[in-house]
Design a protein around this motif. Structure first.
Motif, short mmCIF file in Angstrom:
data_model
loop_
_atom_site.label_atom_id
_atom_site.label_comp_id
_atom_site.label_asym_id
_atom_site.label_seq_id
_atom_site.Cartn_x
_atom_site.Cartn_y
_atom_site.Cartn_z
N SER A 69 15.05 5.86 46.32
CA SER A 69 14.68 6.78 47.38
C SER A 69 13.44 7.60 47.37
N ASN A 70 12.90 7.74 46.19
CA ASN A 70 11.63 8.70 45.91
C ASN A 70 11.08 7.87 44.90
N PHE A 71 10.67 6.55 45.08
CA PHE A 71 10.00 5.60 44.04
C PHE A 71 8.69 6.15 43.70
N ARG A 72 7.97 6.70 44.47
CA ARG A 72 6.34 7.14 44.03
C ARG A 72 6.59 8.21 43.24
N ALA A 73 7.44 8.91 43.40
CA ALA A 73 7.54 10.35 42.31
C ALA A 73 8.04 9.67 41.01
N ALA A 74 9.24 9.04 40.98
CA ALA A 74 9.65 8.18 39.72
C ALA A 74 8.82 7.37 39.06
N ARG A 75 7.89 6.68 39.69
CA ARG A 75 7.10 5.61 38.92
C ARG A 75 5.83 6.59 38.39
N ARG A 76 5.53 7.49 39.09
CA ARG A 76 4.36 8.37 38.47
C ARG A 76 4.85 8.86 37.12
N ARG A 77 6.03 9.35 36.86
CA ARG A 77 6.31 9.91 35.72
C ARG A 77 6.96 8.74 34.50
N LEU A 78 6.74 7.43 34.99
CA LEU A 78 7.00 6.36 33.97
C LEU A 78 6.00 5.41 33.71
N GLY A 79 6.01 5.33 32.22
CA GLY A 79 5.13 4.31 31.61
C GLY A 79 5.66 3.14 31.09
N VAL A 80 5.36 1.96 31.36
CA VAL A 80 6.13 0.90 30.78
C VAL A 80 5.36 -0.23 30.06
N VAL A 81 5.65 -0.51 28.95
CA VAL A 81 4.85 -1.58 28.19
C VAL A 81 5.74 -2.56 28.11
N PRO A 82 5.43 -3.77 28.88
CA PRO A 82 6.38 -4.80 29.13
C PRO A 82 6.36 -5.75 27.71
N GLN A 83 7.14 -6.62 27.83
CA GLN A 83 7.31 -7.65 26.66
C GLN A 83 6.18 -8.78 26.80
N GLU A 84 5.87 -8.95 28.07
CA GLU A 84 4.95 -10.08 28.48
C GLU A 84 3.55 -9.85 28.28
N LEU A 85 2.71 -10.59 27.73
CA LEU A 85 1.18 -10.15 27.88
C LEU A 85 0.50 -10.65 29.18
N VAL A 86 0.44 -9.35 30.01
CA VAL A 86 0.04 -9.50 31.37
C VAL A 86 -1.43 -8.91 31.46
N PHE A 87 -2.36 -9.74 31.66
CA PHE A 87 -3.82 -9.21 31.80
C PHE A 87 -4.69 -9.72 32.80
N ASP A 88 -5.69 -9.06 33.18
CA ASP A 88 -6.76 -9.69 34.37
C ASP A 88 -7.79 -9.96 33.30
N PRO A 89 -8.20 -11.40 33.39
CA PRO A 89 -9.23 -11.85 32.55
C PRO A 89 -10.49 -11.73 32.99
#
Length: 314
Positions: A69-89
């Protein structure tokens, strides 16, 4: 206010109950470990925290903000380092971090970018194209991206998988520094020695359920606190000692006839009677070690035994 509140989370896929009534709270400034075998539900839970997956039931809040319900505020307070190597080449390391900063509306973030690059050993790669980096360097950039908006809560999903010792040491030094500054850290890892050294509290998941939840120190105390490891090169362990066996252990490089046995001790006074029984049975002992249980042993005991849940306590 808690950094993370998770209440009665359910997630089911067509052929799998990924999460079954998960509830836990992570306090502000805590270094929290989330452990479990592959398929236990750790990554699914992280995806729900990050808003990448919608739970079938239950509630999740990040610093008091509901992730739905308040995803913008929640997302701003969270930083996630994923398992997968995802990048823009198509971008350099610095450009990648500028883009990530812009995603959060941070137009003048150069000082923080430089600090993160330096602490993660990326300064000399700042102008290198992402596709030219090694796997370990790409993982460093993923960590840097997650830190660009200085999130209150940092989730590290297998951050040191497949990386060298130098990165591990550099990463943990920096993450410990952020934790001391007040950031909440949630770590999933298969390197249990990392969790034992860093995490103040740990939850263990198995088949989508929490099977252990307690302070790291308390979990270690619940296991067989003192152990005696014996390498027997001739003879057999007396049957009277089999009740003390934790599990057979092999020494690297041991010959086929060498046998290691790990026994529970109630106190150090048990050592001499055990050795006397071995001598009486004609055993030839090549090596003897007395040690305390580590988190790996605790983890194996929890996974082998009937599920139990321990509430966190002082």
């Amino acid at each position: 206010m808690a950094a993370i509140e998770i209440a009665c989370i359910q997630k089911r896929y067509p052929k799998l109950q990924a999460l079954n009534n998960i509830s836990l709270t992570v306090e502000e400034g805590e270094f929290f470990g989330l452990l479990g075998p592959n398929g236990a539900g750790k990554t699914t839970l992280i995806h729900i925290l990050a808003g990448l997956t919608r739970a079938d039931g239950g509630m999740v809040r990040i610093c008091g903000h509901d992730v739905v319900s308040n995803f913008r505020a929640a997302r701003r307070r969270l930083g996630v380092v994923p398992q997968e190597l995802v990048f823009d080449p198509f971008f350099t390391v610095r450009e990648t971090l500028h883009i990530q900063s812009g995603y959060y509306g941070l137009a003048r973030n150069d000082d923080w970018i430089d600090e993160v690059l330096e602490n993660l050993g990326l300064t000399d790669k700042a102008d290198a194209n992402m596709r030219a980096l090694s796997g370990g360097m790409k993982r460093r950039v993923l960590i840097a991206q997650a830190l660009m908006h200085r999130p209150a809560v940092i989730v590290l999903d297998e951050p040191t998988a497949g990386v060298d010792v130098e990165l591990r040491q550099t990463l943990w030094k920096f993450i410990a520094q952020l934790n001391r500054a007040g950031h909440t850290i949630v770590l999933t890892t298969h390197y249990l020695e990392e969790a034992e050294q860093l995490c103040t509290r740990i939850a263990m998941l198995q088949r989508g359920e929490i099977v252990a939840l307690d302070r790291t120190r308390a979990l270690l105390q619940r296991a067989s606190g003192v152990q005696l490891a014996l390498r027997i090169s001739r003879g057999s362990l007396p049957s009277a000692l089999h009740a003390r066996l934790i599990h057979p252990a092999e020494s690297p490089g041991a010959s086929a006839r060498d046998e290691w046995h790990r026994l529970r001790l109630d106190t150090y006074d048990d050592v001499e009677p055990i050795l006397a029984q071995c001598r009486a049975a004609g055993c030839v002992l090549d090596e003897i070690e007395i040690c305390k249980a580590d988190l790996e042993e605790v983890f194996m005991q929890v996974m082998r035994n009937s599920p139990y849940t321990v509430e966190a306590r002082e």
